[in-house]
Design a protein around this motif. Sequence first.
Motif, short mmCIF file in Angstrom:
data_model
loop_
_atom_site.label_atom_id
_atom_site.label_comp_id
_atom_site.label_asym_id
_atom_site.label_seq_id
_atom_site.Cartn_x
_atom_site.Cartn_y
_atom_site.Cartn_z
N VAL A 271 -3.80 66.41 12.81
CA VAL A 271 -2.42 65.94 12.70
C VAL A 271 -1.60 66.53 13.84
O VAL A 271 -1.66 67.74 14.10
N GLY A 275 5.41 61.65 15.58
CA GLY A 275 5.32 60.56 14.61
C GLY A 275 6.23 59.43 15.00
O GLY A 275 6.47 59.19 16.20
N SER A 276 6.78 58.76 14.00
CA SER A 276 7.56 57.56 14.28
C SER A 276 8.89 57.90 14.97
O SER A 276 9.52 57.02 15.53
N LYS A 281 6.95 53.26 15.33
CA LYS A 281 5.89 52.69 14.48
C LYS A 281 5.84 51.20 14.73
O LYS A 281 6.57 50.43 14.11
N ILE A 303 1.03 57.11 10.68
CA ILE A 303 2.17 57.75 11.32
C ILE A 303 3.25 57.95 10.26
O ILE A 303 3.48 57.08 9.42
N SER A 304 3.85 59.12 10.25
CA SER A 304 5.06 59.29 9.46
C SER A 304 6.11 59.87 10.41
O SER A 304 5.90 59.86 11.62
N GLU A 305 7.25 60.32 9.89
CA GLU A 305 8.34 60.58 10.82
C GLU A 305 8.02 61.63 11.89
O GLU A 305 8.32 61.43 13.06
N GLU A 306 7.42 62.73 11.47
CA GLU A 306 7.14 63.82 12.42
C GLU A 306 5.65 64.08 12.59
O GLU A 306 5.27 65.04 13.25
N HIS A 307 4.83 63.27 12.00
CA HIS A 307 3.38 63.48 12.02
C HIS A 307 2.64 62.23 12.47
O HIS A 307 2.97 61.13 12.03
N GLY A 308 1.65 62.43 13.31
CA GLY A 308 0.70 61.37 13.61
C GLY A 308 -0.68 61.87 13.22
O GLY A 308 -1.01 63.04 13.48
N ARG B 141 -2.66 63.96 4.43
CA ARG B 141 -2.03 64.09 5.74
C ARG B 141 -2.18 65.53 6.19
O ARG B 141 -2.87 65.81 7.15
#
Lengths: 364, 364
Positions: A271, A275-276, A281, A303-308, B141
């Motif tokens: 991770v 992120g987005s 995204k 993908i989430s806001e602060e994580h890829g 995640r």
Amino acid sequence: MSFPSLDDIETPAALVDEERLERNLAKASAYMREHGLRWRPHTKTHKVPELAARQLQAGAVGVTVATPREAEVMGAVADDVLLAYSPVGASKLARLMALPRRVRLSVALDSREVLAGLAEAARGVGRTVGVLVELDLGMRRVGVQTPEEAVALAREASGEEGLEYQGVMFYPGHLRMSLAEQGPALAEVSRRLGTFLDALGAVGLKPGIVSGGSTPTLWRSHEVVGMNEVRPGIAPFFDRASAWMGACGWEEVAYSVLATVVSTAVPGQAVIDAGSKALAKEELPVEGYGALLDRPEVVVRTISEEHGVLDLSRTAWRPRVGERVRVVPNHVCVSVNLQSELWAVRGGQVVKRWDVTGRGRGPV
Amino acid sequence: MSFPSLDDIETPAALVDEERLERNLAKASAYMREHGLRWRPHTKTHKVPELAARQLQAGAVGVTVATPREAEVMGAVADDVLLAYSPVGASKLARLMALPRRVRLSVALDSREVLAGLAEAARGVGRTVGVLVELDLGMRRVGVQTPEEAVALAREASGEEGLEYQGVMFYPGHLRMSLAEQGPALAEVSRRLGTFLDALGAVGLKPGIVSGGSTPTLWRSHEVVGMNEVRPGIAPFFDRASAWMGACGWEEVAYSVLATVVSTAVPGQAVIDAGSKALAKEELPVEGYGALLDRPEVVVRTISEEHGVLDLSRTAWRPRVGERVRVVPNHVCVSVNLQSELWAVRGGQVVKRWDVTGRGRGPV
């Protein structure tokens, strides 16, 4: 001026490989010259006036912008600015009319309402604003539908004090197939464009400017009969979508987001801290929201806001927490729009910082 | 101080209905009190310190943040800040350690690498930083996978100078079904959580804080056995996803993006000046990237950077160019992240401007 090293720079950070950028500009410039096309790059991709200045030095005839703020920022380096989006509302019109007098402003529009508002604003300050009638050649987003509507709008623009009818504009954003497969679609664009050009020519409104183009279709622009100007945005940087469509090779991609591995707790993945809110995204017909520049077989699976989340299923590489990677996002324009600055990299060193001053909506 | 009227404000502009916001805060606060839950709202949604201050006034025990910048901004109004994301890299650690001394900082982590880096940074400045061991309860995640790993990490945190083991954290982001259908999934979360709590308790590491929660599961938080703190982010504003999942009614949605119709040239649709750079492009299992606040049957069918296409197939309404609409985006957090400011609206009047100061990554 000293810059952070790639090992120290806080992630996520947007990087531009300056040598690749220069090669991409030179290649676009050579293509335009070879085919006698006017090159009016869309600056919404980079939003950096210094990069617009480089495009102008490389032979661009002017720039394309999306917002009043971009017009303000780019107007500082360009004398010829096309706002390729209908400006509606007193605030936007006032800002456009306040651009320096040396800036030749033109605007694309598809309605009498926008035309009337623009003419009134232009007369109010004693300016003359160029008008391109926007045509829908199959994308079905904006643009007049029929040659009759185009003729009516062009005629109106020709007769309005404060406006100067300059030609037509379209955007073939519906052409998302690979470069090799674009032939029939480009022929259809030519055919539809021809019906508009014929109708306008028949009433003495032959367009001086026929502006089209996009990065996916960039290298086949010369096949569109009658088009004499193109407005690619992504071409200085490229992105995963461009490579996927064949508009560039992977080794031509100049933009990436530097990220740090922050967790390897879940087996089979790593991770990163991008992120987005750093990559954006945006989907492609292929899996993932980006891929590693140096290991394109490793994609950002979710993908989430602060994580890829990097999918490690197609690699033997097993990153450690703290390791850094460069991610090529699917769509560079929306990733740049999430950055305050871009860091130019040359030979593994950060050599420049470009502030993304065209970002946002307020006045400069 | 005077503010632009809703008719004059330049679009796209982010609006917050202040009366709805207040009702949403009161409702969340009452729910937390009723169920004896600690409320630690995630401020990544609004990124506005004044809104964090309101949440604290309404009974929040502290705030949750995603980035060093959010920690800096929120640290000005909150004495208790949880960074719910593993900080990796010297720059991030240095910024966190430079937070005012009155701020009790805690951090979620799932690895010895992050723990060691944090401990060293804390000792370097003579601070004590709280540690929550992050658990993966099904989202896959981040988070440790087994009770054994949780015990090992909790033990390490307990023994490190500079750190204080405070408990565990998880995020049930995989629960995206409607509120009414969450029962079995919440039971499974409880069951998995129980295995971690049992293992930690058995070795004398019973967590003081058991932090979880999200907006979709917010109103059923009390069903998660052992959880004593929740971190909803979206709940002050809500969005289209929240309404779709049943976490709010449509009439509770407080956030929207004001946009102007700029083209009606293509039949059956209207095009607004808000696209992926104002609304963000995030998918839901239902069609569209947003819906009109006052006409939820009208969805934003497609989206490009500066354009949203309104589908008029389910309405008799036919907007004119220049007409204004309010769009509720699918995901409010990423839309706010695209704004420089939020405009508070009360009774149809703009009454406040909140700068989104938590946005971006640089130091404040």
